[in-house]
Write a protein that holds these residues in place. Structure first.
Motif, short mmCIF file in Angstrom:
data_model
loop_
_atom_site.label_atom_id
_atom_site.label_comp_id
_atom_site.label_asym_id
_atom_site.label_seq_id
_atom_site.Cartn_x
_atom_site.Cartn_y
_atom_site.Cartn_z
N ASP A 183 36.34 39.64 38.36
CA ASP A 183 34.72 39.52 38.82
C ASP A 183 34.32 38.16 38.51
N GLU A 214 36.71 21.92 53.37
CA GLU A 214 37.81 22.77 52.76
C GLU A 214 38.65 21.76 51.98
N HIS A 242 21.09 30.36 44.43
CA HIS A 242 22.43 31.10 44.46
C HIS A 242 23.09 31.12 43.32
N GLU A 264 35.17 35.32 40.95
CA GLU A 264 34.25 35.26 42.11
C GLU A 264 32.99 34.54 41.82
N HIS A 265 32.37 34.96 40.86
CA HIS A 265 31.07 34.37 40.44
C HIS A 265 31.22 32.81 40.21
N ASP A 312 29.51 39.84 32.67
CA ASP A 312 30.99 39.84 32.61
C ASP A 312 31.15 39.25 31.12
N HIS A 314 31.51 30.88 43.39
CA HIS A 314 30.38 30.93 44.23
C HIS A 314 29.16 29.89 43.43
N ILE A 323 37.00 42.19 34.22
CA ILE A 323 36.19 41.37 33.95
C ILE A 323 36.39 39.85 34.56
N LYS A 336 23.62 35.60 36.69
CA LYS A 336 23.18 37.17 36.25
C LYS A 336 24.36 38.05 36.03
N LEU A 337 25.03 37.96 37.05
CA LEU A 337 26.27 39.06 37.13
C LEU A 337 27.36 38.23 36.13
N GLU A 367 21.66 33.62 40.69
CA GLU A 367 21.89 35.19 41.17
C GLU A 367 23.25 35.50 40.49
N HIS A 368 24.11 34.40 40.90
CA HIS A 368 25.63 34.74 40.39
C HIS A 368 25.71 34.55 38.85
#
Lengths: 152, 207
Positions: free
Chosen positions: B126, B29, B141, B129-130, B152, B133, B123, B147-148, B144-145
């Protein structure tokens, strides 16, 4: 040599006992928020029970604390996961999310369950009952897909 | 006695493992924070320079079809990310995700109508967050993000408009059918990369 080992063991044991007295913050709340996923969507009983058992410890404001969750360093480990897990997804906050967020979250939930990423393996090591059987997985996935389709 | 020692040994191992585990997390972190603030600084320089350029024109800008500099930057970052995924380059995709996140954080919606502001805020929230990630995940992974995220960005462009032509492309194979945006007509698939580079077709031209 043997003596050193014994001393080390004793020190560790004392440390292990000692850390039990370090105060920690419990993730517990008596309030059942109106914005909660289960309250808003009112799923069938078996789905609610599965989500509560397998996800709510880390993705809600209320963690279940059976005895082993109160033992250090397990509590710390859990605390860390709860903090991260809740920031990703808090089922208690569900209806506060925009439709777009809901859609994203549902998609992530489906992916995570399908890929067996959630609940995390480090957690199911102790919480064996949180593991989904194949049929339970199907039930939850079907339900999540249905909710997602109803958003559109 | 033997049993006692064995138990102690196991306890010791557990304790040490858990301690090192939590330490490692912390360190991760830390370095992350360091990087973020660095990137953030860069982002700020960048932004102030860009705002400067637009000062003169900003009044008449938003009514017409002209794309704001923020929106342009976000689309550019998205394209960098898409190209990294096409090239199966996990590292590059991570850093593109980070850059995108920074620009989304400074995205200025104030020039849009109230209704548009609300939609854009949803938008951007959202998409952030993608992007986050994507900036810290392995490639499966990330996809996957992505795509979302593509949804947006497509919806964002519908509001902000675009000065360059964009091609909405579609591959029926990935995850029950998935879309993405590209600056080129030619299909290069970000969901499969070299595994199935040409899966897909142009679905729509966005001007």
């Amino acid at each position: 040599m043997k003596k050193i080992l014994r001393i080390i063991s004793i020190i560790l044991l004392i440390a292990l006992v000692g850390i039990q007295f370090v105060p920690t913050e419990r993730n517990q709340s008596d309030i059942e928020p109106k914005t909660d996923f289960l309250l808003v969507n009112n799923p069938p009983k078996n789905v609610s029970a599965l989500l509560r058992e397998s996800c709510y410890d880390c993705h809600s404001n209320n963690t279940d604390y059976p005895w082993y969750n109160k033992v250090q360093p397990i509590t710390w480990f859990l605390e860390h996961h709860i903090k991260e897990g809740k920031s990703e997804l808090n089922f208690n906050e569900w209806s506060n999310y925009s439709d777009r967020r809901k859609n994203s979250k549902l998609k992530s939930i489906i992916n995570q369950i399908k890929d067996a990423e959630m609940p995390p393996a480090s957690y199911t090591l102790i919480h064996r009952e949180a593991i989904f059987s194949n049929s339970e997985k199907e039930v939850v996935l079907d339900y999540m897909k249905r909710i997602r389709d109803s958003l559109k | 006695m033997k049993k006692f020692k064995a138990t102690l040994g196991i306890l010791a191992i557990v304790l040490v493992t858990l301690t090192t585990m939590s330490c490692r997390d912390n360190k991760k972190e830390d370095s992350h924070d360091g990087m973020n603030s660095e990137m953030m600084d860069e982002g700020h320089h960048h932004d102030s320079a860009m705002n400067h350029d637009n000062m003169g024109t900003s009044t008449e800008m938003m009514d017409s079809h002209t794309q704001s500099s923020d929106a342009k930057q976000v689309v550019a970052d998205y394209m960098t990310l898409k190209d990294a995924l096409v090239a199966d380059d996990n590292q590059k995709a991570q850093s593109a995700g980070k850059t995108l996140l920074n620009h989304l954080e400074s995205f200025d919606v104030s020039k849009y109508s109230a209704q548009q502001q609300k939609e854009l805020k949803d938008i951007v929230d959202d998409a952030k967050e993608h992007a986050e990630h994507i900036s810290e995940s392995p490639i499966a992974h990330q996809r996957e993000h992505f795509k979302l995220l593509s949804k947006d960005i497509t919806d964002m462009v519908a509001i902000t408009g675009t000065e360059t032509t964009l091609y909405q492309q579609f591959c029926p194979m990935y995850d029950g059918g998935s879309e993405w945006l590209s600056m080129n007509k030619e299909v290069k698939n970000p969901y499969y990369g070299s595994k199935m580079l040409n899966c897909g077709r142009v679905q729509k031209e966005i001007n």
